[in-house]
Design an enzyme around this catalytic site. Structure first.
Site, PDB file in Angstrom:
ATOM      1  N   ARG A 195       1.011  -1.151  -0.002  1.00 22.31           N
ATOM      2  CA  ARG A 195       0.146  -0.055  -0.218  1.00 22.31           C
ATOM      3  C   ARG A 195       1.084   1.277  -0.032  1.00 22.31           C
ATOM      4  O   ARG A 195       0.327   2.293   0.499  1.00 22.31           O
ATOM      5  CB  ARG A 195      -1.046  -0.107   1.244  1.00 22.31           C
ATOM      6  CG  ARG A 195      -1.965  -1.102   1.043  1.00 22.31           C
ATOM      7  CD  ARG A 195      -3.137  -0.852   1.822  1.00 22.31           C
ATOM      8  NE  ARG A 195      -4.229  -1.937   2.173  1.00 22.31           N
ATOM      9  CZ  ARG A 195      -3.945  -2.920   3.061  1.00 22.31           C
ATOM     10  NH1 ARG A 195      -3.186  -2.701   3.961  1.00 22.31           N
ATOM     11  NH2 ARG A 195      -4.552  -4.050   3.256  1.00 22.31           N
ATOM     12  N   LYS A 226       1.289  11.323 -11.080  1.00 15.51           N
ATOM     13  CA  LYS A 226       0.433  10.240 -11.533  1.00 15.51           C
ATOM     14  C   LYS A 226       1.445   9.310 -12.093  1.00 15.51           C
ATOM     15  O   LYS A 226       2.455   9.225 -12.690  1.00 15.51           O
ATOM     16  CB  LYS A 226       0.243  10.985 -13.147  1.00 15.51           C
ATOM     17  CG  LYS A 226      -1.086  12.033 -12.971  1.00 15.51           C
ATOM     18  CD  LYS A 226      -1.620  12.204 -14.398  1.00 15.51           C
ATOM     19  CE  LYS A 226      -2.677  13.367 -14.256  1.00 15.51           C
ATOM     20  NZ  LYS A 226      -2.971  13.663 -15.679  1.00 15.51           N
ATOM     21  N   GLU A 263       6.249  19.213 -24.838  1.00 17.44           N
ATOM     22  CA  GLU A 263       5.783  19.542 -23.594  1.00 17.44           C
ATOM     23  C   GLU A 263       6.306  20.839 -22.508  1.00 17.44           C
ATOM     24  O   GLU A 263       5.382  21.317 -21.845  1.00 17.44           O
ATOM     25  CB  GLU A 263       6.143  18.249 -22.377  1.00 17.44           C
ATOM     26  CG  GLU A 263       5.709  16.875 -23.072  1.00 17.44           C
ATOM     27  CD  GLU A 263       4.154  16.453 -22.727  1.00 17.44           C
ATOM     28  OE1 GLU A 263       3.460  17.309 -22.069  1.00 17.44           O
ATOM     29  OE2 GLU A 263       3.788  15.597 -23.246  1.00 17.44           O
ATOM     30  N   LYS A 282       4.886  22.959 -14.077  1.00 14.84           N
ATOM     31  CA  LYS A 282       4.231  21.866 -13.633  1.00 14.84           C
ATOM     32  C   LYS A 282       4.090  21.919 -12.122  1.00 14.84           C
ATOM     33  O   LYS A 282       2.966  21.436 -11.367  1.00 14.84           O
ATOM     34  CB  LYS A 282       4.970  20.671 -14.181  1.00 14.84           C
ATOM     35  CG  LYS A 282       4.480  19.382 -13.651  1.00 14.84           C
ATOM     36  CD  LYS A 282       3.521  18.386 -14.400  1.00 14.84           C
ATOM     37  CE  LYS A 282       3.187  17.257 -13.967  1.00 14.84           C
ATOM     38  NZ  LYS A 282       2.707  16.289 -14.882  1.00 14.84           N
ATOM     39  N   GLU A 314      -6.297  16.253  -9.996  1.00 15.51           N
ATOM     40  CA  GLU A 314      -6.780  16.786 -11.136  1.00 15.51           C
ATOM     41  C   GLU A 314      -8.398  17.196 -11.262  1.00 15.51           C
ATOM     42  O   GLU A 314      -9.020  17.121 -12.081  1.00 15.51           O
ATOM     43  CB  GLU A 314      -6.589  15.677 -12.071  1.00 15.51           C
ATOM     44  CG  GLU A 314      -6.644  16.135 -13.616  1.00 15.51           C
ATOM     45  CD  GLU A 314      -6.036  15.089 -14.565  1.00 15.51           C
ATOM     46  OE1 GLU A 314      -6.211  13.934 -14.277  1.00 15.51           O
ATOM     47  OE2 GLU A 314      -5.317  15.641 -15.407  1.00 15.51           O
ATOM     48  N   ARG A 364      -5.041  21.497 -12.864  1.00 22.68           N
ATOM     49  CA  ARG A 364      -4.141  20.599 -13.480  1.00 22.68           C
ATOM     50  C   ARG A 364      -4.548  20.112 -14.729  1.00 22.68           C
ATOM     51  O   ARG A 364      -3.579  19.686 -15.493  1.00 22.68           O
ATOM     52  CB  ARG A 364      -4.045  19.379 -12.269  1.00 22.68           C
ATOM     53  CG  ARG A 364      -3.073  18.267 -12.887  1.00 22.68           C
ATOM     54  CD  ARG A 364      -2.855  17.383 -11.684  1.00 22.68           C
ATOM     55  NE  ARG A 364      -1.783  16.411 -12.141  1.00 22.68           N
ATOM     56  CZ  ARG A 364      -1.101  15.626 -11.586  1.00 22.68           C
ATOM     57  NH1 ARG A 364      -1.385  15.729 -10.233  1.00 22.68           N
ATOM     58  NH2 ARG A 364      -0.193  14.747 -11.798  1.00 22.68           N
ATOM     59  N   ASN A 383      -3.229  19.043 -19.776  1.00 27.74           N
ATOM     60  CA  ASN A 383      -3.813  17.987 -20.837  1.00 27.74           C
ATOM     61  C   ASN A 383      -3.791  18.782 -22.162  1.00 27.74           C
ATOM     62  O   ASN A 383      -4.458  18.088 -23.146  1.00 27.74           O
ATOM     63  CB  ASN A 383      -4.985  17.269 -20.375  1.00 27.74           C
ATOM     64  CG  ASN A 383      -4.811  16.429 -19.284  1.00 27.74           C
ATOM     65  OD1 ASN A 383      -3.919  15.818 -19.078  1.00 27.74           O
ATOM     66  ND2 ASN A 383      -5.874  16.591 -18.418  1.00 27.74           N
ATOM     67  N   HIS A 431      -3.382  16.926 -25.289  1.00 23.67           N
ATOM     68  CA  HIS A 431      -3.347  15.633 -24.977  1.00 23.67           C
ATOM     69  C   HIS A 431      -4.585  14.542 -25.320  1.00 23.67           C
ATOM     70  O   HIS A 431      -4.607  13.425 -25.596  1.00 23.67           O
ATOM     71  CB  HIS A 431      -3.246  15.203 -23.639  1.00 23.67           C
ATOM     72  CG  HIS A 431      -1.571  15.498 -23.059  1.00 23.67           C
ATOM     73  ND1 HIS A 431      -0.981  16.664 -23.367  1.00 23.67           N
ATOM     74  CD2 HIS A 431      -0.754  14.606 -22.717  1.00 23.67           C
ATOM     75  CE1 HIS A 431       0.212  16.660 -23.042  1.00 23.67           C
ATOM     76  NE2 HIS A 431       0.403  15.412 -22.523  1.00 23.67           N
ATOM     77  N   HIS A 487      -3.572  11.774 -27.333  1.00 19.97           N
ATOM     78  CA  HIS A 487      -3.503  10.305 -27.138  1.00 19.97           C
ATOM     79  C   HIS A 487      -4.505   9.630 -28.017  1.00 19.97           C
ATOM     80  O   HIS A 487      -4.282   8.266 -28.236  1.00 19.97           O
ATOM     81  CB  HIS A 487      -4.613  10.335 -25.753  1.00 19.97           C
ATOM     82  CG  HIS A 487      -3.887  10.384 -24.630  1.00 19.97           C
ATOM     83  ND1 HIS A 487      -4.262  10.663 -23.323  1.00 19.97           N
ATOM     84  CD2 HIS A 487      -2.290  10.476 -24.056  1.00 19.97           C
ATOM     85  CE1 HIS A 487      -3.236  11.137 -22.579  1.00 19.97           C
ATOM     86  NE2 HIS A 487      -2.305  10.620 -23.030  1.00 19.97           N
ATOM     87  N   HIS A 523       5.470  10.170 -27.441  1.00 15.01           N
ATOM     88  CA  HIS A 523       4.241  10.784 -26.935  1.00 15.01           C
ATOM     89  C   HIS A 523       4.241  12.096 -27.215  1.00 15.01           C
ATOM     90  O   HIS A 523       3.336  12.871 -27.652  1.00 15.01           O
ATOM     91  CB  HIS A 523       4.320  10.563 -25.327  1.00 15.01           C
ATOM     92  CG  HIS A 523       3.457  11.140 -24.769  1.00 15.01           C
ATOM     93  ND1 HIS A 523       2.092  10.995 -24.698  1.00 15.01           N
ATOM     94  CD2 HIS A 523       3.461  12.375 -23.806  1.00 15.01           C
ATOM     95  CE1 HIS A 523       1.405  11.954 -23.890  1.00 15.01           C
ATOM     96  NE2 HIS A 523       2.637  12.776 -23.143  1.00 15.01           N
TER      97      HIS A 523
END
Lengths: 354, 354
Positions: free
Chosen positions: B101, B123, B165, B207, B217, B221, B225, B228, B232, B245
């Site tokens: 955990r 993330k 980015e 960032k 998010e 935040r 994206n 993205h 994606h 990417h």
């Protein structure tokens, strides 16, 4: 159960698609009622029924749940309802924690252990060949709906095993609860109204109080592991799912009480001797559960090794939860091996009816 | 790299057993140096080298990492060092998040994207057949050690993709950074000292500022994206790992800039037209990366479908990050499908050199 959708809405979840994870036993008993309740309020629940038992807390089943959930189509707003005992709660909770990095989770616990312990506080996870609960996440549920009426469909042995966790809560953190259990354990095990629901609620409150403010198990939350280092070793060596978790914990608590007495005495107590006060009183309470778990066929060296792979083991040697008094648990580090072995010997004797 | 163990100790981690996850490419280049550094300070690192590339962000590899980690023996104090780019960081980060955990996580990013973006902010996750990053957790690293010198071992195309980015950070949240990039993009892509490390640090700061206070998010935040949702979809339809990417994001940003202009105009801009100010200026900056990604062979209907399985999609229709101005991104909900299709058409034209 009929109130689940309404309670979910009051907790901020919008009626719509939802995932419901349960197991075959619970599905037979309660899934129909839950689905009806959802239908009456324009929810669109999709159920997944897994095999019952500890074997479903596996990487394989987890992977299957993820495939299913991602296959039916979800958004970050899609809630996961975990309808079942500890296995379903832990599995579905871990899935909810890790689907899209976290979906809203609603626990609907259907066992005593789940209602007073495992569904509360956000521990989720699955087992691994190396040990129990070694893969998982801390992920608090958005809502827990506990309906004590559901417990009537359990076997008596399951209720009894669950009561071990209630006793544990009293022993480590709530002397008045322990005192009431000395009087009312029979009513609790018989699920008699109003004593049983009161005790269930109070036991759940102990857990909730302890975990709030210690979500990640840095301090006081560790008390809830009383009996569990021994208990997990028993479960592991016996083979997961061969005995109920609460049954292992019950015997584990008796070992932990012996260990507590040894620590207070400063040297290992003889396994044959009676425990001194206040440990004898606590031990009698656990004994009154009349759980017939034994260590027959489980060798002490194996149990010692199993204990050492428990994830709660700190880097600096053996760590246990012990009692200073009833209602007063604490963490004990660097416990001498001889005391642990004596505790196992005591558990072996009393487990065999000694 | 030599300073990693010392920095880890300053971050509160004790020298001792540690897990190091990396990939074959990075291991060849940097693992020896890291292991030496650990050895010099009495750490006991255990390395696991996974296959390079997006395919390692899979349930299979995750399961393998868990087997390995639990097999070598860990406690909750055992840190996980992720040495590599986004794939290693996401995979090892998710493993760290879910082993017992949660183990302490140290990111040692070795790519531009990882240093300014993916290693920061917590993330973690893996891919699923249905889409990218659909399984994972929000789990902040204890420490991020970014050594820009490591970037010299990258291919030029990888540096270039990473710069996409950095441009993104400027466009959505930092006009001065965007302005400096208009002047210094060449120096950045050439990794020239001192301009490159300065820009890398400032881009990382954008960032870090955005994610602190919005770890899960919910709000600002989401700006990160930008490009993205389109990107994606490109990666997904092209097949994961077929293009970098950052390359997909670069073309995705151009589509998102077209969409931003359409939204400002109130109707879909013609794909053949030049973008109006200030979008033209932003678009020129992305174009200057000279990334030759095209939509050749990728059909718009497929891209549209792929976009809809993106996990960031809200329940209420298509959501995009758009710009009001350079340095001023925002979330746009309920975007008309025609505008999205026009944006794809624009990306198709400019991707083909139009």
């Amino acid at each position: 159960m009929a109130k689940v959708p309404e309670l979910a809405e009051r907790a901020g979840l919008d009626p719509g698609p939802a995932l419901v994870v349960t197991d075959e036993h619970v599905a037979d008993l309660h899934l129909g009622e839950l689905m009806e309740a959802f239908g009456a309020r324009s929810w669109k629940p999709r159920p997944l029924v897994v095999a019952p038992g500890e074997a479903s807390k596996s990487m394989d089943t987890y992977s299957l749940v993820m495939d299913w959930a991602l296959g039916v189509g979800i958004t970050r707003q899609t809630p996961v309802f975990a309808l079942g005992g500890g296995v379903v709660g832990d599995l579905a909770g871990f899935a909810a924690a890790t689907l899209l990095r976290g979906l809203p989770l609603v626990q609907i616990p259907t066992t005593v252990v789940a209602q007073v312990d495992s569904a509360l506080g956000g521990k989720t996870g699955i087992n691994h060949g190396v040990g129990k609960n070694l893969i998982g996440a801390f992920y608090p549920p958005r809502l827990v709906v506990s309906d004590w009426g559901l417990l009537r469909t359990l076997f008596r042995s399951e209720v009894r095993a669950g009561c071990a966790e209630i006793i544990k809560h009293g022993l480590v953190a709530d002397r008045p609860l322990a005192t009431r259990l000395q009087r009312d354990l029979g009513s609790l095990m018989g699920l008699r109204d109003p004593i049983a629901p009161e005790l269930l609620r109070d036991a759940a409150a102990v857990k909730a109080t302890i975990v709030s403010g210690d979500e990640r198990e840095a301090g006081r939350r560790a008390l809830l592991n009383f009996g569990h280092t021994f208990g997990h070793a028993i479960e592991k060596v016996a083979g997961y799912g061969r005995i109920l978790h609460g049954e292992a914990v019950a015997l584990g608590m008796r070992a932990a009480l012996h260990l507590s007495a040894s620590l207070k005495a400063g040297s290992p107590l003889a396994p044959e001797a009676d425990l001194p006060a206040p440990f004898a009183e606590a031990d009698a309470l656990v004994r009154d559960l009349r759980i017939r778990t034994t260590l027959d066929g489980l060798e002490t060296p194996e149990l010692m090794v199993a204990m050492q792979s428990d994830k709660k083991r700190a880097a600096a040697g053996l760590r246990f939860i012990v009692l200073d008094d009833i209602g007063a648990g604490r963490v004990a580090d660097g416990v001498p091996v001889e005391m642990v072995e004596a505790a196992w010997a005591y558990a072996r004797r009393v487990g065999a009816g000694g």
